[in-house]
Design a protein around this motif. Sequence first.
Motif, mmCIF file in Angstrom:
data_model
loop_
_atom_site.group_PDB
_atom_site.id
_atom_site.type_symbol
_atom_site.label_atom_id
_atom_site.label_comp_id
_atom_site.label_asym_id
_atom_site.label_seq_id
_atom_site.Cartn_x
_atom_site.Cartn_y
_atom_site.Cartn_z
ATOM 1 N N ALA A 166 -20.651 -1.184 -9.635
ATOM 2 C CA ALA A 166 -19.441 -0.337 -9.295
ATOM 3 C C ALA A 166 -19.851 0.973 -8.895
ATOM 4 O O ALA A 166 -19.125 1.344 -8.055
ATOM 5 N N PHE A 167 -21.180 1.487 -9.640
ATOM 6 C CA PHE A 167 -21.352 2.621 -9.062
ATOM 7 C C PHE A 167 -22.066 2.612 -7.677
ATOM 8 O O PHE A 167 -21.645 3.344 -6.808
ATOM 9 N N VAL A 168 -22.688 1.361 -7.454
ATOM 10 C CA VAL A 168 -23.093 1.103 -5.897
ATOM 11 C C VAL A 168 -22.023 1.291 -4.941
ATOM 12 O O VAL A 168 -22.126 1.692 -3.813
ATOM 13 N N VAL A 169 -20.787 0.486 -4.979
ATOM 14 C CA VAL A 169 -19.859 0.288 -4.426
ATOM 15 C C VAL A 169 -19.261 1.723 -4.169
ATOM 16 O O VAL A 169 -18.926 2.075 -3.120
ATOM 17 N N ARG A 170 -19.290 2.400 -5.341
ATOM 18 C CA ARG A 170 -18.355 3.453 -5.171
ATOM 19 C C ARG A 170 -19.274 4.673 -4.137
ATOM 20 O O ARG A 170 -18.715 5.451 -3.583
ATOM 21 N N GLU A 171 -20.725 4.605 -4.475
ATOM 22 C CA GLU A 171 -21.370 5.613 -3.369
ATOM 23 C C GLU A 171 -21.467 5.406 -2.033
ATOM 24 O O GLU A 171 -21.592 6.108 -1.342
ATOM 25 N N MET A 172 -21.224 3.863 -1.771
ATOM 26 C CA MET A 172 -21.181 3.521 -0.273
ATOM 27 C C MET A 172 -19.837 4.136 0.290
ATOM 28 O O MET A 172 -19.760 4.073 1.439
ATOM 29 N N THR A 173 -18.793 4.458 -0.677
ATOM 30 C CA THR A 173 -17.503 4.602 -0.162
ATOM 31 C C THR A 173 -17.135 6.259 -0.358
ATOM 32 O O THR A 173 -16.109 6.630 0.349
ATOM 33 N N ALA A 174 -17.777 6.895 -1.222
ATOM 34 C CA ALA A 174 -17.375 8.269 -1.611
ATOM 35 C C ALA A 174 -17.952 9.233 -0.513
ATOM 36 O O ALA A 174 -18.648 9.035 0.304
ATOM 37 N N ALA A 175 -16.713 10.039 -0.396
ATOM 38 C CA ALA A 175 -16.990 11.320 0.792
ATOM 39 C C ALA A 175 -18.164 12.207 0.379
ATOM 40 O O ALA A 175 -18.829 12.392 1.470
ATOM 41 N N ASN A 176 -18.381 12.364 -1.023
ATOM 42 C CA ASN A 176 -19.547 13.243 -1.037
ATOM 43 C C ASN A 176 -20.077 12.578 -2.284
ATOM 44 O O ASN A 176 -19.992 13.019 -3.568
ATOM 45 N N PRO A 177 -20.981 11.406 -2.131
ATOM 46 C CA PRO A 177 -21.358 10.646 -3.224
ATOM 47 C C PRO A 177 -22.801 11.394 -4.222
ATOM 48 O O PRO A 177 -23.302 12.187 -3.344
ATOM 49 N N LEU A 178 -22.605 11.093 -5.308
ATOM 50 C CA LEU A 178 -23.548 11.590 -6.231
ATOM 51 C C LEU A 178 -25.006 11.295 -5.978
ATOM 52 O O LEU A 178 -25.966 11.912 -5.927
ATOM 53 N N VAL A 179 -25.150 9.891 -5.280
ATOM 54 C CA VAL A 179 -26.466 9.421 -4.807
ATOM 55 C C VAL A 179 -26.256 8.769 -3.425
ATOM 56 O O VAL A 179 -26.077 7.708 -3.281
ATOM 57 N N PRO A 180 -26.748 9.510 -2.375
ATOM 58 C CA PRO A 180 -26.514 9.014 -1.183
ATOM 59 C C PRO A 180 -27.414 7.774 -0.972
ATOM 60 O O PRO A 180 -28.606 7.910 -1.183
ATOM 61 N N MET A 181 -26.722 6.651 -0.464
ATOM 62 C CA MET A 181 -27.621 5.522 -0.404
ATOM 63 C C MET A 181 -28.840 5.439 0.824
ATOM 64 O O MET A 181 -29.638 4.784 0.602
ATOM 65 N N GLY A 182 -28.719 6.330 1.416
ATOM 66 C CA GLY A 182 -29.613 6.543 2.518
ATOM 67 C C GLY A 182 -30.950 6.880 1.921
ATOM 68 O O GLY A 182 -32.123 6.374 2.510
ATOM 69 N N ILE A 183 -31.185 7.115 0.607
ATOM 70 C CA ILE A 183 -32.371 7.621 0.119
ATOM 71 C C ILE A 183 -33.258 6.144 -0.095
ATOM 72 O O ILE A 183 -34.419 6.502 -0.241
ATOM 73 N N PHE A 184 -32.449 5.361 -0.224
ATOM 74 C CA PHE A 184 -33.355 3.623 -0.357
ATOM 75 C C PHE A 184 -33.725 3.307 0.912
ATOM 76 O O PHE A 184 -34.208 1.917 0.666
ATOM 77 N N ARG A 185 -33.457 3.818 1.827
ATOM 78 C CA ARG A 185 -33.928 3.076 3.242
ATOM 79 C C ARG A 185 -35.493 3.356 3.273
ATOM 80 O O ARG A 185 -36.092 2.786 4.324
#
Length: 483
Positions: free
Chosen positions: A243-262
């Motif tokens: 649920a957290f991953v889904v949230r971070e992919m859609t949040a306007a100001n995410p706690l953990v930007p998913m780009g860090i895992f690229r």
Amino acid sequence: MSTDRRRLAALIVLCMGMLMIVLDITIVNVALSAIRDDLGFSEASLAWVVNAYMIAFGGLLLLAGRLGDLLGRRRVFLAGLVVFTTASLGCGFAQTQTMLVVARFVQGIGGAMTSAVILGMIVTMFPEPKEQARAIGAFAFVASAGGAIGLLAGGVLTQTINWHWIFFVNVPFGVVTALFAVRLVDADEGTGLGSGTDVIGALTVTAALMLGVYAIVEPAATDGWTAPATLSFGAASVGLLAAFVVREMTAANPLVPMGIFRSRNVVGANLIQIAGAAGMFGIFFLGSLYLKGVLGYSAMGIGLAFLPTTIFMGALSVRYTEPLVSRFGARPVVITGLSLITAGLVLFTRAPVDGQYLQHVLPVVSLLGIGAGLAFPSLMTLAMSGVTGENAGLASGLVNTTAQVGSALGLAVLATLSASHTSALSADGRSAKAALVGGYHLAFWVAAALVAAAVAIAATLLQSIGAPAAGDLPVGDDALAPA
């Protein structure tokens, strides 16, 4: 004071803060029997002296790291020192089981706040690659070798005074560190919470990590990995993480930007942290039990036995690893270090009931120290490579989180396997010590396999630091921008 001298002094202060946190994690293990006898803990409830700390510490590291980016890393560091030092005072004065366990939980909160932001502060403070590598080496030495130092310090304090002083000693340490941090560590404002702070994401990932750590250190360790409680808490943790991953992919100001895992280095380094920490740091616990329960070492003797690990880690981390990384690159140094740790763990599987220190223990602790001194500073450099300043706290919290989750997972798995195999050998008629050693041998083999898996990850995922290779996107503003 010149800028370079001020930065060096600030690095020493940050490492002092990290040392205090790492010492506390292992120093308590040596004093557990004294705490049990004094406060009347049962064998089952005694685990909560450790588990209460680990649940808060492991659960809050990622959130604390991100809060450092948003609110200012020095501010979070100082707040963590205040919480940790105050809670240490409460632990030292504890006269009941409940008071000690609650104070340990609060200690874990302060420990997470303090340690999560340190690596991010170091990376920001030392932007030049060579000096950054040396600074990270000093941090890695403290983070890795502090565990072995804690065994010695715990033995000395418990045997010469009493167990209360393993907590009281944190008070002057914490006060001095905070005073010097105010004077020497430059303030940073952070990017600000803003109107769109991801509160839901923060609550979700914190609950997920706490439930995951709880599942590992409590029902899995006591009832087994297939017990209903273990499966229930584990499933809840995985569900919340999804649920957290889904949230971070859609949040306007995410706690953990998913780009860090690229970044392959960020992903690979954190996977290695999980497997490597699971394999290596559980051995400090089981190795201590072997020295105490089989060879009859005292608490102080156990600390002295692991002293070569600390010496080798320190010499390599602070002086020699950075030149090797500059000459050969971080990836081969990581692989070499992890391979040496694997060899040491395999060697430990040959330790007999009547083992001798020079023949059966010294080669093992030496290989572990050399391997860790090579691998972990290089690994932390890779984990932070390419991370922009505004995400340094997040990356620092992430690498600390994976190390702590790996340590908790490794300790639970290795201790459970060792205990069950010891019981089976006892049922087959083995003597008590022979059954214990047989259980430890199985745990050492599994630990070696975990670190060998980390070697495989390093060989396949990690890339040399420098210009990004094809397919490895940078971790910065471009990586974090919407597709």
